[in-house]
Enzyme design. Structure first.
Site, PDB file in Angstrom:
ATOM      1  N   ALA A  78      28.621  12.997   8.703  1.00 42.25           N
ATOM      2  CA  ALA A  78      29.478  13.691   8.102  1.00 42.25           C
ATOM      3  C   ALA A  78      29.192  15.213   7.984  1.00 42.25           C
ATOM      4  O   ALA A  78      29.994  16.229   8.443  1.00 42.25           O
ATOM      5  CB  ALA A  78      29.458  13.423   6.608  1.00 42.25           C
ATOM      6  N   ARG A 118      28.750  13.193  15.641  1.00 41.07           N
ATOM      7  CA  ARG A 118      29.230  12.497  14.417  1.00 41.07           C
ATOM      8  C   ARG A 118      28.127  12.392  13.321  1.00 41.07           C
ATOM      9  O   ARG A 118      27.258  13.169  13.493  1.00 41.07           O
ATOM     10  CB  ARG A 118      29.519  10.980  14.732  1.00 41.07           C
ATOM     11  CG  ARG A 118      28.911  10.247  15.897  1.00 41.07           C
ATOM     12  CD  ARG A 118      27.261  10.022  15.395  1.00 41.07           C
ATOM     13  NE  ARG A 118      27.019   9.466  14.052  1.00 41.07           N
ATOM     14  CZ  ARG A 118      26.020   9.726  13.598  1.00 41.07           C
ATOM     15  NH1 ARG A 118      24.748  10.325  14.028  1.00 41.07           N
ATOM     16  NH2 ARG A 118      25.909   9.070  12.377  1.00 41.07           N
ATOM     17  N   ASP A 173      29.568   9.829   3.323  1.00 39.38           N
ATOM     18  CA  ASP A 173      30.882  10.573   4.080  1.00 39.38           C
ATOM     19  C   ASP A 173      31.685  11.186   3.006  1.00 39.38           C
ATOM     20  O   ASP A 173      32.307  12.184   3.274  1.00 39.38           O
ATOM     21  CB  ASP A 173      31.731   9.734   5.037  1.00 39.38           C
ATOM     22  CG  ASP A 173      30.923   9.472   6.201  1.00 39.38           C
ATOM     23  OD1 ASP A 173      30.049   8.599   6.142  1.00 39.38           O
ATOM     24  OD2 ASP A 173      30.857  10.265   7.226  1.00 39.38           O
ATOM     25  N   ASN A 229      30.790   5.455   2.758  1.00 36.61           N
ATOM     26  CA  ASN A 229      29.656   5.401   3.895  1.00 36.61           C
ATOM     27  C   ASN A 229      29.978   4.281   5.172  1.00 36.61           C
ATOM     28  O   ASN A 229      30.879   3.697   5.190  1.00 36.61           O
ATOM     29  CB  ASN A 229      28.238   5.384   3.521  1.00 36.61           C
ATOM     30  CG  ASN A 229      27.043   5.766   4.364  1.00 36.61           C
ATOM     31  OD1 ASN A 229      27.351   6.673   4.993  1.00 36.61           O
ATOM     32  ND2 ASN A 229      26.240   5.016   4.634  1.00 36.61           N
TER      33      ASN A 229
HETATM   34  O1  MRU Z   1      30.907   7.066  12.208  1.00 29.36           O
HETATM   35  P1  MRU Z   1      29.819   8.212  11.900  1.00 29.36           P
HETATM   36  O2  MRU Z   1      28.848   7.796  12.711  1.00 29.36           O
HETATM   37  O3  MRU Z   1      30.175   9.682  11.880  1.00 29.36           O
HETATM   38  O4  MRU Z   1      29.575   7.636  10.568  1.00 29.36           O
HETATM   39  C1  MRU Z   1      28.245   8.276   9.724  1.00 29.36           C
HETATM   40  C2  MRU Z   1      27.783   7.892   8.771  1.00 29.36           C
HETATM   41  O5  MRU Z   1      28.583   6.957   8.028  1.00 29.36           O
HETATM   42  C3  MRU Z   1      26.714   8.492   7.865  1.00 29.36           C
HETATM   43  O6  MRU Z   1      26.052   7.518   7.140  1.00 29.36           O
HETATM   44  C4  MRU Z   1      27.284   9.636   6.955  1.00 29.36           C
HETATM   45  O7  MRU Z   1      28.080  10.595   7.782  1.00 29.36           O
HETATM   46  C5  MRU Z   1      26.184  10.483   6.449  1.00 29.36           C
HETATM   47  S1  MRU Z   1      25.252  11.378   8.014  1.00 29.36           S
HETATM   48  C6  MRU Z   1      24.139  12.541   7.276  1.00 29.36           C
END
Ligand code: MRU
Length: 346
Positions: free
Chosen positions: A59, A57, A233, A243
């Site tokens: 982005a 997980r 994201d 995000n």
């Molecule tokens: O649901 P997730 O854990 O994939 O969400 C991740 C986030 O919201 C992060 O802040 C975002 O992807 C940036 S990761 C460099």
């Protein structure tokens, strides 16, 4: 294609997405910090499943994993279009997933074979790591010595090719000696902060203090924190930023208390085709994440739950956007257009 991680700099020891010739190894983020277990994906369907199940997980990391999923499809002679469709459908909000797949599809359209696709996926992964290191240096340079920082979710090596985005700024700032205090929100309901960020920082020797999400405004009021530093994201053309759920309320609290709010994300997170935050699809996950904890029900039977896992921070609450292309103060449509409407230099 080498599976050996690049030499690791100080305070950066985790590589959660590892390609191994005919399979993709993913550090299983559902099991951290209790267990460091790996999941091996041998076809694109398994990669799509791993993305949907949050084995991998963050982005940038899901974009990289999806690129390797396309390589697996090509190696096995599976239908690429079908593989891309499954990978694309795995999660809706992070645009890095779509950007990576579009880049791989462009190679396929240009006649790339499995080996050429593997080079492209490796390039994508290497570029992400380089972007993170560059953003880390630029973001850390904005932070005055002796500052405290608060971060949300996990944006570190677990969520990227390595080093991290917001957590990369914290790594770089800690290494440079400018960050005196690091706080991490626990990030309900999936606990990316408590489970993943605290694990990553402990492992890399960066002292940090965990807070409940609901303690953030009180912490900002205390004067211990000068910067809230978060990832993204999807960043719409006007700078509105999706995000992890809870980011928006953190931005509001930061503005109220005069704490600076920094978004750190590679240019692959910027989506000029999405005009404003209102057009960003926000992923809804199942209610179980809210109805219980660690297999134990925490609320009465029959409770309904609403579980959006991202929110949108309006651009006017963002003081600084850091990408590998530079620092944008007070991001808005004109500023983003000026920087991102031209093709990337590789
Ligand atoms: O649901 P997730 O854990 O994939 O969400 C991740 C986030 O919201 C992060 O802040 C975002 O992807 C940036 S990761 C460099």
């Amino acid at each position: 294609m080498s599976a050996v991680p690049q030499p690791l700099s100080d305070h950066d020891s985790v590589r959660a997405v590892q390609w191994q010739r005919d399979r993709l190894r993913l550090l299983d983020q559902r099991q951290l910090p209790q267990a460091e277990a790996w999941v091996e994906c041998r076809d694109a369907g398994e990669v799509a499943q791993a993305i949907g199940d949050l084995v991998v997980r963050g982005a940038p990391a899901i974009g990289i994993a999806a690129a390797w999923g396309v390589v697996l499809a090509a190696q096995r002679g599976d239908a690429i279009a079908q593989a891309v469709q499954a990978l694309r459908a795995a999660r809706p909000t992070a645009v890095n997933l779509m950007a990576a797949l579009e880049r791989m599809q462009a190679c396929v359209a240009a006649g790339a074979d499995a080996s050429a696709l593997a080079h492209e996926a490796q390039a994508l992964q290497d570029e992400d790591l380089a972007a993170n290191r560059a953003m880390g240096a630029m973001g850390a340079a904005l932070i005055a010595p002796g500052s405290g920082v608060l971060t949300h979710c996990n944006t570190g090596s677990l969520a990227t090719a390595g080093f991290g985005t917001a957590l990369g700024v914290i790594r770089a700032g800690y290494a440079a000696g400018v960050i005196a205090r690091v706080y991490a929100d626990e990030t309900r309901p999936w606990l990316q902060g408590a489970r993943l960020t605290m694990w990553e920082l402990a492992r890399d020797g960066i002292p940090a203090t965990l807070i409940a999400d609901s303690a953030a405004a009180y912490l900002l009021h205390s004067g211990q924190v000068q910067w809230a530093v978060v990832g993204a994201d999807r960043i719409a053309a006007n700078g509105d930023t999706a995000n992890k759920i809870g980011t928006y309320q953190l931005a509001i609290a930061a503005r109220h208390h005069g704490v600076k709010f920094m978004v750190v994300a590679p240019s692959t997170t910027v989506d000029l085709a999405t005009p404003t935050g209102a057009s960003i699809e926000i992923e809804l996950r199942g209610p179980d994440e809210l109805l219980g904890y660690a297999g134990q029900r925490t609320t009465v039977a029959g409770t309904r739950a609403w579980n959006p896992v991202f929110d949108v921070t309006p651009h006017d609450l963002i003081d600084v956007l850091v990408t590998e292309r530079g620092v944008i103060a007070r991001p808005n449509g004109a500023a983003l257009h000026a920087v991102f409407a031209r093709p990337a230099r590789r």
